[in-house]
Write a protein that holds these residues in place. Structure first.
Motif, PDB file in Angstrom:
ATOM      1  N   LEU A  43      -9.758  -2.099  -6.188  1.00 30.62           N
ATOM      2  CA  LEU A  43      -8.887  -2.743  -5.213  1.00 30.62           C
ATOM      3  C   LEU A  43      -9.180  -2.224  -3.809  1.00 30.62           C
ATOM      4  O   LEU A  43      -9.497  -1.051  -3.616  1.00 30.62           O
ATOM      5  N   SER A  44      -9.046  -3.097  -2.830  1.00 34.08           N
ATOM      6  CA  SER A  44      -9.336  -2.754  -1.441  1.00 34.08           C
ATOM      7  C   SER A  44      -8.220  -3.270  -0.539  1.00 34.08           C
ATOM      8  O   SER A  44      -7.246  -3.862  -0.996  1.00 34.08           O
ATOM      9  N   GLY A  45      -8.384  -3.041   0.744  1.00 37.24           N
ATOM     10  CA  GLY A  45      -7.371  -3.485   1.694  1.00 37.24           C
ATOM     11  C   GLY A  45      -6.245  -2.479   1.822  1.00 37.24           C
ATOM     12  O   GLY A  45      -6.308  -1.357   1.312  1.00 37.24           O
ATOM     13  N   ALA A  46      -5.194  -2.910   2.492  1.00 33.82           N
ATOM     14  CA  ALA A  46      -4.058  -2.030   2.775  1.00 33.82           C
ATOM     15  C   ALA A  46      -3.062  -2.003   1.615  1.00 33.82           C
ATOM     16  O   ALA A  46      -3.015  -2.923   0.792  1.00 33.82           O
ATOM     17  N   SER A  67      -7.573   1.163   1.985  1.00 34.94           N
ATOM     18  CA  SER A  67      -7.774   1.662   3.344  1.00 34.94           C
ATOM     19  C   SER A  67      -6.482   1.510   4.138  1.00 34.94           C
ATOM     20  O   SER A  67      -5.472   1.027   3.641  1.00 34.94           O
ATOM     21  N   GLY A  68      -6.544   1.937   5.390  1.00 30.73           N
ATOM     22  CA  GLY A  68      -5.342   1.892   6.222  1.00 30.73           C
ATOM     23  C   GLY A  68      -4.490   3.123   6.010  1.00 30.73           C
ATOM     24  O   GLY A  68      -4.920   4.118   5.407  1.00 30.73           O
ATOM     25  N   GLY A  69      -3.268   3.058   6.480  1.00 33.03           N
ATOM     26  CA  GLY A  69      -2.367   4.197   6.389  1.00 33.03           C
ATOM     27  C   GLY A  69      -1.450   4.151   5.188  1.00 33.03           C
ATOM     28  O   GLY A  69      -1.395   3.155   4.455  1.00 33.03           O
ATOM     29  N   ILE A  70      -0.743   5.246   4.982  1.00 31.36           N
ATOM     30  CA  ILE A  70       0.288   5.302   3.939  1.00 31.36           C
ATOM     31  C   ILE A  70       1.541   4.642   4.489  1.00 31.36           C
ATOM     32  O   ILE A  70       2.049   5.056   5.534  1.00 31.36           O
ATOM     33  N   PRO A  71       2.059   3.613   3.835  1.00 29.18           N
ATOM     34  CA  PRO A  71       3.245   2.922   4.370  1.00 29.18           C
ATOM     35  C   PRO A  71       4.505   3.769   4.257  1.00 29.18           C
ATOM     36  O   PRO A  71       4.511   4.831   3.622  1.00 29.18           O
ATOM     37  N   ASP A  72       5.551   3.273   4.853  1.00 24.12           N
ATOM     38  CA  ASP A  72       6.843   3.970   4.842  1.00 24.12           C
ATOM     39  C   ASP A  72       7.544   3.719   3.503  1.00 24.12           C
ATOM     40  O   ASP A  72       7.765   2.579   3.110  1.00 24.12           O
ATOM     41  N   PHE A  73       7.879   4.807   2.825  1.00 22.65           N
ATOM     42  CA  PHE A  73       8.604   4.709   1.552  1.00 22.65           C
ATOM     43  C   PHE A  73      10.030   5.234   1.681  1.00 22.65           C
ATOM     44  O   PHE A  73      10.667   5.551   0.680  1.00 22.65           O
ATOM     45  N   SER A  74      10.527   5.304   2.881  1.00 21.63           N
ATOM     46  CA  SER A  74      11.847   5.912   3.111  1.00 21.63           C
ATOM     47  C   SER A  74      12.989   5.133   2.472  1.00 21.63           C
ATOM     48  O   SER A  74      14.069   5.694   2.231  1.00 21.63           O
ATOM     49  N   LYS A  75      12.781   3.836   2.193  1.00 19.55           N
ATOM     50  CA  LYS A  75      13.828   3.032   1.567  1.00 19.55           C
ATOM     51  C   LYS A  75      13.736   3.044   0.039  1.00 19.55           C
ATOM     52  O   LYS A  75      14.608   2.477  -0.629  1.00 19.55           O
ATOM     53  N   ASN A  88      -9.448   5.568   0.517  1.00 19.10           N
ATOM     54  CA  ASN A  88      -9.997   5.749   1.864  1.00 19.10           C
ATOM     55  C   ASN A  88      -8.888   5.682   2.906  1.00 19.10           C
ATOM     56  O   ASN A  88      -9.076   5.148   4.008  1.00 19.10           O
ATOM     57  N   LEU A  89      -7.753   6.235   2.582  1.00 22.92           N
ATOM     58  CA  LEU A  89      -6.595   6.165   3.464  1.00 22.92           C
ATOM     59  C   LEU A  89      -6.774   7.075   4.674  1.00 22.92           C
ATOM     60  O   LEU A  89      -7.360   8.159   4.581  1.00 22.92           O
ATOM     61  N   VAL A 107      -2.076  12.629  -2.743  1.00 24.61           N
ATOM     62  CA  VAL A 107      -2.828  11.889  -1.726  1.00 24.61           C
ATOM     63  C   VAL A 107      -4.174  12.577  -1.463  1.00 24.61           C
ATOM     64  O   VAL A 107      -4.754  12.431  -0.391  1.00 24.61           O
ATOM     65  N   SER A 108      -4.648  13.337  -2.426  1.00 24.55           N
ATOM     66  CA  SER A 108      -5.899  14.064  -2.234  1.00 24.55           C
ATOM     67  C   SER A 108      -7.098  13.122  -2.189  1.00 24.55           C
ATOM     68  O   SER A 108      -7.018  11.957  -2.600  1.00 24.55           O
ATOM     69  N   ASP A 109      -8.205  13.629  -1.659  1.00 28.77           N
ATOM     70  CA  ASP A 109      -9.466  12.889  -1.575  1.00 28.77           C
ATOM     71  C   ASP A 109      -9.303  11.565  -0.843  1.00 28.77           C
ATOM     72  O   ASP A 109      -9.627  10.494  -1.352  1.00 28.77           O
ATOM     73  N   ASN A 110      -8.752  11.656   0.364  1.00 31.07           N
ATOM     74  CA  ASN A 110      -8.688  10.545   1.285  1.00 31.07           C
ATOM     75  C   ASN A 110      -9.272  11.021   2.614  1.00 31.07           C
ATOM     76  O   ASN A 110     -10.053  11.971   2.650  1.00 31.07           O
ATOM     77  N   LYS A 111      -8.885  10.375   3.686  1.00 29.85           N
ATOM     78  CA  LYS A 111      -9.344  10.763   5.022  1.00 29.85           C
ATOM     79  C   LYS A 111      -8.141  10.995   5.934  1.00 29.85           C
ATOM     80  O   LYS A 111      -8.173  10.689   7.127  1.00 29.85           O
ATOM     81  N   LEU A 112      -7.107  11.554   5.364  1.00 30.72           N
ATOM     82  CA  LEU A 112      -5.864  11.762   6.093  1.00 30.72           C
ATOM     83  C   LEU A 112      -6.003  12.916   7.077  1.00 30.72           C
ATOM     84  O   LEU A 112      -6.754  13.860   6.850  1.00 30.72           O
TER      85      LEU A 112
END
Length: 323
Positions: A43-46, A67-75, A88-89, A107-112
């Motif tokens: 799977l790819s994309g955000a 790819s892209g960022g980690i979204p908000d999970f606050s809710k 590839n986050l 969230v290991s092995d990303n590009k954070l």
């Protein structure tokens, strides 16, 4: 990846290891979704927005090409396990202070990048995997995370000192290797459940603390630092499989309480043993070093140098080298 229009009936969906590709669709209509596993696909994309999935407890999107960022999970107040490793986050790790039931974050092995957020409100946190990113700054204190069992922060650019883990009584595995940490190694005497401790490839200095109370310890790697001084005995650590002390400043061993550093009878399980260069005080036997799987360079004035011919142990005297 296909869309799912199962409405309120969809609660658990596992599509891992089936070679899915494309983007992850929205699950915003699946308001009763509890667990979603799409791991180990292509799977790819955000990562889509899951803010309407209020019942979501488990989300595993690891081992993809997201790819892209980690979204908000606050809710997502019911979120317990979030696995996003091996993607590839990019960007910062967001705050999870609203996810008070969170037990695992991977969230290991990303590009954070950026710093490690505060997890003091995540009192149920047990497993935190942040290794192999581009994280910087100091390691925060985990004193409120009393149930923490596994903490992986290796292969980043973290700096500062190792925080105090004396209140983390449940801690079993701690990996802080391959960072830029400085200062001394703190005492882990209260962490009696500790099994694995990896602190290699940092800039740690000072003496090696006593690990005699860590009797469940199987792996201790403090190699490639700037440690020095008197070594403690490891004869009480009978479960040790790996002991790496090499590539530090010169260590000394003075046989405290006439104890061996390690011994064939007490450390029977030791498989990987790289001790580096150690200076033994006069009259302090180093015959205990004669383990088949140990690599050590002994500097000694002791008279019992004939032991050196029994195994592959090198003994350095002021003039001669015996192997």
């Amino acid at each position: 990846m296909p869309q799912f229009h199962l409405g309120p009936k969809l609660s658990i969906l596992n599509l891992s290891y089936i070679d899915l590709n494309g983007n992850i669709p929205s699950f915003s209509d699946n308001t009763k979704l509890i667990a979603l596993d799409l791991s180990n696909n292509n799977l790819s994309g955000a990562i889509p927005d899951f803010s309407k999935n209020h019942k979501l407890k488990i989300l595993d999107l690891s081992d993809n090409y997201l790819s892209g960022g980690i979204p908000d999970f606050s809710k997502n107040h019911n979120l317990r396990k979030l696995q996003l490793s091996y993607n590839n986050l990019v960007g910062n790790i967001p705050s999870f202070s609203n996810n008070i039931d969170l037990t695992l974050l991977g969230v290991s092995d990303n590009k954070l990048s950026g710093t490690i957020p505060d997890f003091s409100k995540n009192r149920k946190l047990r497993n935190l995997h942040l290794s192999s990113n581009n994280l910087t700054g100091n390691i925060p204190n985990f004193i409120n995370n009393i149930g923490l069992t596994k903490l992986y922060l290796s292969n980043n650019s973290l700096s500062g000192i190792i925080p105090d883990f004396s209140k983390n009584y449940m801690l079993k595995r701690l990996d802080l290797s391959y960072n830029n940490l400085t200062g001394n190694i703190p005492s882990f005497s209260s962490n009696t459940k500790l099994v694995v401790l990896h602190l290699s490839n940092n800039n740690l200095s000072g003496a090696v603390p006593d690990f005699s109370k860590n009797q469940k310890l199987t792996e201790l790697d403090i190699s490639y630092n700037r440690l020095s001084g008197d070594l403690p005995s490891f004869s009480n650590n009978r479960r040790l499989l790996l002991l790496s002390l090499h590539n530090n400043s010169n260590f000394t061993y003075n046989c405290p309480n006439n104890k061996q550093l390690i011994g064939p009878k007490r450390n029977k399980k030791l498989e990987n043993c790289q001790l580096g260069q150690i200076t033994f005080s006069e009259g302090c036997e180093f015959s205990s070093m004669l383990l088949r799987n140990c690599e050590i360079e002994v500097i000694s004035n002791a008279k019992s140098i004939y032991y050196a011919s029994i195994v592959q142990v090198s003994v350095v005297l002021p003039v001669l080298l015996f192997i």
